[in-house]
Design an enzyme around this catalytic site. Sequence first.
Site, PDB file in Angstrom:
ATOM      1  N   GLU A  79     -10.393  -1.857   5.096  1.00 19.19           N
ATOM      2  CA  GLU A  79      -9.211  -2.056   5.931  1.00 19.19           C
ATOM      3  C   GLU A  79      -9.562  -1.969   7.409  1.00 19.19           C
ATOM      4  O   GLU A  79      -9.110  -2.773   8.218  1.00 19.19           O
ATOM      5  CB  GLU A  79      -8.146  -1.014   5.583  1.00 19.19           C
ATOM      6  CG  GLU A  79      -6.870  -1.154   6.398  1.00 19.19           C
ATOM      7  CD  GLU A  79      -5.853  -0.061   6.124  1.00 19.19           C
ATOM      8  OE1 GLU A  79      -4.715  -0.208   6.597  1.00 19.19           O
ATOM      9  OE2 GLU A  79      -6.196   0.935   5.475  1.00 19.19           O
ATOM     10  N   GLU A 135      -7.265   8.091  17.177  1.00 20.31           N
ATOM     11  CA  GLU A 135      -7.761   9.445  17.469  1.00 20.31           C
ATOM     12  C   GLU A 135      -8.608   9.970  16.305  1.00 20.31           C
ATOM     13  O   GLU A 135      -9.665  10.584  16.502  1.00 20.31           O
ATOM     14  CB  GLU A 135      -6.583  10.381  17.744  1.00 20.31           C
ATOM     15  CG  GLU A 135      -5.864  10.142  19.068  1.00 20.31           C
ATOM     16  CD  GLU A 135      -4.945   8.942  19.024  1.00 20.31           C
ATOM     17  OE1 GLU A 135      -4.482   8.506  20.100  1.00 20.31           O
ATOM     18  OE2 GLU A 135      -4.674   8.420  17.918  1.00 20.31           O
ATOM     19  N   GLN A 142       0.831  -1.210   0.000  1.00 18.36           N
ATOM     20  CA  GLN A 142       0.000   0.000   0.000  1.00 18.36           C
ATOM     21  C   GLN A 142       0.861   1.254   0.000  1.00 18.36           C
ATOM     22  O   GLN A 142       1.728   1.413   0.862  1.00 18.36           O
ATOM     23  CB  GLN A 142      -0.912  -0.001   1.232  1.00 18.36           C
ATOM     24  CG  GLN A 142      -1.850   1.190   1.323  1.00 18.36           C
ATOM     25  CD  GLN A 142      -2.688   1.148   2.582  1.00 18.36           C
ATOM     26  OE1 GLN A 142      -2.200   0.806   3.652  1.00 18.36           O
ATOM     27  NE2 GLN A 142      -3.957   1.483   2.481  1.00 18.36           N
ATOM     28  N   GLY A 143       0.617   2.134  -0.936  1.00 19.16           N
ATOM     29  CA  GLY A 143       1.343   3.403  -1.004  1.00 19.16           C
ATOM     30  C   GLY A 143       0.450   4.572  -0.647  1.00 19.16           C
ATOM     31  O   GLY A 143       0.098   5.386  -1.517  1.00 19.16           O
ATOM     32  N   TYR A 144       0.078   4.649   0.608  1.00 22.40           N
ATOM     33  CA  TYR A 144      -0.754   5.749   1.087  1.00 22.40           C
ATOM     34  C   TYR A 144       0.081   6.747   1.897  1.00 22.40           C
ATOM     35  O   TYR A 144       0.265   7.888   1.510  1.00 22.40           O
ATOM     36  CB  TYR A 144      -1.890   5.202   1.960  1.00 22.40           C
ATOM     37  CG  TYR A 144      -3.147   4.815   1.223  1.00 22.40           C
ATOM     38  CD1 TYR A 144      -3.128   4.446  -0.122  1.00 22.40           C
ATOM     39  CD2 TYR A 144      -4.377   4.794   1.878  1.00 22.40           C
ATOM     40  CE1 TYR A 144      -4.281   4.092  -0.783  1.00 22.40           C
ATOM     41  CE2 TYR A 144      -5.540   4.428   1.224  1.00 22.40           C
ATOM     42  CZ  TYR A 144      -5.500   4.084  -0.108  1.00 22.40           C
ATOM     43  OH  TYR A 144      -6.652   3.733  -0.751  1.00 22.40           O
TER      44      TYR A 144
END
Length: 388
Positions: free
Chosen positions: A248, A375, A126-128
Amino acid sequence: MDLNFSPEESAFRAEVRNFVGEKLPAHIRDKVMNGVHLNRVDHILWQRTLHQRGWGGPGWPREFGGPGWTPTEQYIFEEECAAAGAPRLISFGLKMIAPVLMAFGTPAQQARFLPKIMAGEEWWCQGYSEPGAGSDLASVKTRAVRVNSPEGDHYVVNGQKTWTTLGQYADWIFCLVRTDPAAKKQSGISFLLIDMKSPGVTVRPIITLDGAHEVNEVWLEEVRVPAANLIGEENKGWTYAKFLLGHERTNIAGIGIAKRELARLKRIAEAEGRLADALFAARVAQIEIDLMALEITNLRVLSAERAKKAPGPEASILKIKGTEIQQAIAELMMQAVGPYALPFGQQDVGPDYAANLGAGYCNLRKLSIFGGSNEIQKNIISQMILGL
């Protein structure tokens, strides 16, 4: 709302239990049950074993080669696999990019990528996240510029991704990239599929507190990406990113894994004589109560999915509480064995079951951060449920 399992679902549970009991390799089971890191070969072996049975894409619809399981059957499958000591399936391909491809990909993209994901032939990452864009993903700065050329339209990508889990194993990475820097943050993002073997892609390890190489930083320097690897429309990537994150965060709850690890905690605490301590026993009991409540919440989400309702803010609730429970279990395991948990991975110091507890505790601190920090999930709940 009926939260009981039907006779058909109970029969399915027995089928899964028998299959996993027969086909799960003993060396993989031993690693999982004792908190030992799995390698790439372990994960691929189990994925291919499932694929041979026709279960390589749990939860995938039949039109894409999956078994066509209901959300409840998928939940049962994951619970039985976890209880038996099977590896958690690598979600980046199966449960993250695959649903995006099914919902928004072209027929050519679906035909190219989905079969290889299910067969365990291609590994995704994953490239987030970026150094300045973690929970605030809309702040991504990795830039993609479209170039029209006689050789074929393509994007030129430059930037950096970080905390890329198991990127050292990956064949492909799905990336959020900025294609319109003048637009509002969420409006100028696109979703690209990038071959990790492309010139200009560099993977650098990040060694975590437990001494493991699990996460990485990925550098993208003048990387050429075919325009055919764009998912959906240009500058609409935020829509696809939110869709993916809903899957996810639901998966992170890990109820089956938490049940298995709670049983492991009880075994360790019993061996160490800690259950005779009323305060320690009360903490174990509180975790079990919280886990039961979380399971009921998850079953309510599954019941809603039967009525074709997609997970909403409930996914954030599952993410928060699921990760907190897993962290609490790891903390009590470490407390149960005391200083024997400190020498990471040293089998010759203290009882065998203590060798990986300290490392496991450190590793699981990440759970409340990735997939959107807890959070941020609380902010989502306050806005969408409480209206604040």
